[in-house]
Each structure stands twice: as structure tokens, then as C-alpha cells.
Design an enzyme around this catalytic site. Structure first.
Site, PDB file in Angstrom:
ATOM      1  N   CYS A  82      54.871 111.285  57.810  1.00  0.00           N
ATOM      2  CA  CYS A  82      55.221 110.065  58.541  1.00  0.00           C
ATOM      3  C   CYS A  82      54.031 109.093  58.528  1.00  0.00           C
ATOM      4  CB  CYS A  82      55.695 110.402  59.950  1.00  0.00           C
ATOM      5  SG  CYS A  82      56.607 109.053  60.746  1.00  0.00           S
ATOM      6  N   HIS A 191      60.303 114.071  58.116  1.00  0.00           N
ATOM      7  CA  HIS A 191      59.669 115.128  58.906  1.00  0.00           C
ATOM      8  C   HIS A 191      60.147 116.494  58.418  1.00  0.00           C
ATOM      9  CE1 HIS A 191      57.821 112.661  62.116  1.00  0.00           C
ATOM     10  NE2 HIS A 191      58.781 111.815  61.777  1.00  0.00           N
ATOM     11  N   GLU A 193      59.183 119.366  59.329  1.00  0.00           N
ATOM     12  CA  GLU A 193      59.283 120.298  60.463  1.00  0.00           C
ATOM     13  C   GLU A 193      60.592 120.146  61.237  1.00  0.00           C
ATOM     14  OE1 GLU A 193      57.611 116.581  62.374  1.00  0.00           O
ATOM     15  OE2 GLU A 193      57.503 117.582  60.418  1.00  0.00           O
TER      16      GLU A 193
END
Length: 211
Positions: A82, A191, A193
Site C-alpha cells: 500500500c 493488501h 494480508e
């Protein structure tokens, strides 16, 4: 042992990144840290980030992390997430802020009047799942399907003047660069994750990657 430093400069969902990395390699030594000495000795470095570019660059300086991040980007496997992607470029429209300048290009804001093919006005920020089109072969794409979906949350995107570093692109509504790669650096706008199986696979690939 694989030692991974997740750089803590006060911005970003660091716990979720740490937990995802630990999930894909339970034997790894994962440290969320703002200590330059720990970052310098880590075998791999991850730089996440959420928020605004001016505060990001100020926080790097306030935590005395600017130089160690530049050093990591030059010398060891480096994953930006990001803002960790956006900060690698020269300048951002967000707050008219200079960034690290590792790559040639700028960070621009999505145009709020943009519409999709169905003539529907697109929401800003770009939030949710979207397809990622792999534009180059790379070890971090291993076992990730072409056009796999990843999770995005952002209002700004990078425009690079180095087309050979574009590793992936996404449409919203037109194509923008969502991942870059060069030498030991890989950085993404989405992202991993938060991106379930595809995201975990990318993190697993990063932990095995030897540039």
C-alpha cells in the site's frame, strides 16, 4: 533462520501483516519494529502502510527510519504494501508530498467523476476485491492464478515512468499499476494480508524468494 522485520513507523495494520506472515511460516522470526538496528540485521524487510503520504514521510523521519528503509530497498528482499509501494516513487499528489524517489514516477488521485462500463460512478476510495493482471513473470506470482483477486483500499495510485518495473495492473475503471518489481524489490498496492489464499501465497513466496 528467516528473520523478517515489519517496519513500524506508526502507520498501518501491522498486527494483521505480522499474523499473516507467521501463518505462512511458523518457524520464521517475525518482528514488528521501529528499531533501525533490528531492521538492518533482518534477512527480509516488509514495509506496510495506511494513511496519507505527508504523515507517512514525516513519520519515517521522526522515527529515524528513512535511511534504513532506503538501505533495505537496496540490499535485501523488500516487500512494500500500500503506502509501502507509493513511498518508493518521487512525488505524491496527496499533500503535494515528496517521497523516497527510488523509482521514477508519481502518485496520483483517482478521478472521482470516473464511471465504469455500465455508466456507474465509481466510488473513491477504491475499496474491495479486484482482479490483478500479472504483467511480468516473477517468483512472487508462483502458484497464484492469472487474474486472481486481491483486496484493495486506496484513493491514490502510482504512475511510473519505468514501464519495465510493472509487475501487475488492475482496472478501476482504466488500468493502473498495482505491483512493481525490480531486483530485490517487490511492492503492491493491494493488501496481501487481507487477500485470503492468493495473498497468503504471495507472502509465502516472498519468504522463500532469493533475488
Amino acid at each position: 533462520m528467516n528473520t523478517i522485520a515489519i517496519v513500524d513507523y506508526g502507520m498501518g495494520n501491522l498486527r494483521s501483516v505480522s499474523k499473516a506472515v507467521e501463518h505462512v511460516d511458523s518457524g520464521a522470526n517475525v518482528t514488528v519494529t521501529s528499531d533501525p538496528a533490528i531492521i538492518r540485521t533482518a534477512s527480509r524487510v516488509i514495509v506496510p502502510g495506511q494513511g496519507a503520504m505527508p504523515q507517512c514521510m514525516r513519520a519515517l523521519s521522526d522515527h529515524k527510519l528513512r535511511e534504513v528503509v532506503l538501505d533495505a530497498a537496496e540490499n535485501k528482499p523488500f516487500l512494500g504494501i500500500c503506502l509501502g509501494l507509493q513511498m518508493l516513487f518521487e512525488h505524491s499528489e496527496e499533500g503535494n508530498s515528496d517521497a523516497l524517489g527510488i523509482f521514477s514516477g508519481v502518485v496520483k488521485k483517482f478521478i472521482s467523476q470516473s464511471v465504469n462500463a455500465g455508466d456507474q460512478k465509481l466510488k473513491i476510495p477504491h475499496m474491495g476485491w479486484n482482479q490483478v493482471h500479472q504483467d511480468m513473470a516473477h517468483p512472487l506470482w508462483e502458484n497464484i492464478p492469472i487474474d486472481a483477486r486481491f483486496y484493495f483500499v486506496h484513493s491514490y495510485y502510482v504512475v511510473t515512468r519505468e514501464p519495465d518495473i510493472v509487475a501487475a495492473s488492475t482496472n478501476y475503471p482504466t488500468s493502473f499499476t498495482c505491483a512493481i518489481a525490480k531486483n530485490n524489490i517487490f511492492a503492491v498496492q493491494f493488501h496481501p494480508e487481507k487477500s485470503q489464499l492468493a495473498g497468503l501465497q504471495l507472502l509465502s513466496n516472498f519468504l522463500k524468494w532469493t533475488p
